[in-house]
Design a protein around this motif. Structure first.
Motif: not given
Length: 178
Positions: A105-132
């Motif tokens: 979370p941020a107190k006052k800062a504007r926030k942004g992020t980098i999204i590399y892929d959405l494999i956890v949604y598209k191919y969850p069977e290929e990803t460890a449960e902890k990562i998902i």
């Protein structure tokens, strides 16, 4: 302006995320001579990318703030409990950019992020449960709180719009360099 960036993922050198983030930060530091940068790095045992350390040593407007916290602790604090704003760690920033693992979370800062892929949604069977679980928790905060999102491809941008429902006006594509 003071820009904070979580560079913790640069500890994983020679990975797609580590390489993208390293080059992203190095190029920002090379071209931007106006803003100040506070680079947040946390790992119990690892170090930030030596390339970033070298770039920071050449830029008086950039500093790395290191913390010896394991990713599991930050996952609990930020993705699950969503407490301890990033400013508590690095001080006042106008913008804070996250990368791959946690979403503070941020107190006052504007926030942004980098999204590399959405494999956890598209191919969850290929990803460890902890990562998902970790990625989905992070991405739920991104959807609620991010002012802007960087995607690494047009395909990822489309996934962010369709799967996460992120407003396309908030998304910009920044392709990986060669």
């Amino acid at each position: 302006m003071i820009i904070g960036i979580d560079i913790s993922q640069t500890a994983y050198q020679n990975t797609g995320v580590g390489n993208y983030l390293t080059n992203f930060v190095i190029n920002l530091l090379e071209v931007d001579k106006i803003n100040k940068y506070i680079l947040f790095f946390s790992s119990l045992r690892a170090n930030p990318s030596p390339k970033i350390t070298e770039a920071v040593s050449k830029n008086p407007s950039a500093v790395i703030k290191r913390f010896k916290l394991p990713p599991t602790t930050l996952n609990l604090l930020w993705n699950k409990l969503h407490v301890m704003p990033i400013e508590n760690f690095i001080g006042k920033v106008d913008i804070f950019i996250t990368s791959d693992w946690t979403e503070p979370p941020a107190k006052k800062a504007r926030k942004g992020t980098i999204i590399y892929d959405l494999i956890v949604y598209k191919y969850p069977e290929e990803t460890a449960e902890k990562i998902i679980k970790t990625q989905k928790a992070k991405l739920s905060w991104v959807k609620k709180e991010s002012d802007f999102v960087f995607c690494i491809s047009d395909s990822t941008k489309e996934d962010a719009k369709e799967i996460l429902g992120i407003n396309p006006d908030k998304i910009r594509v920044i392709y990986p360099g060669v």
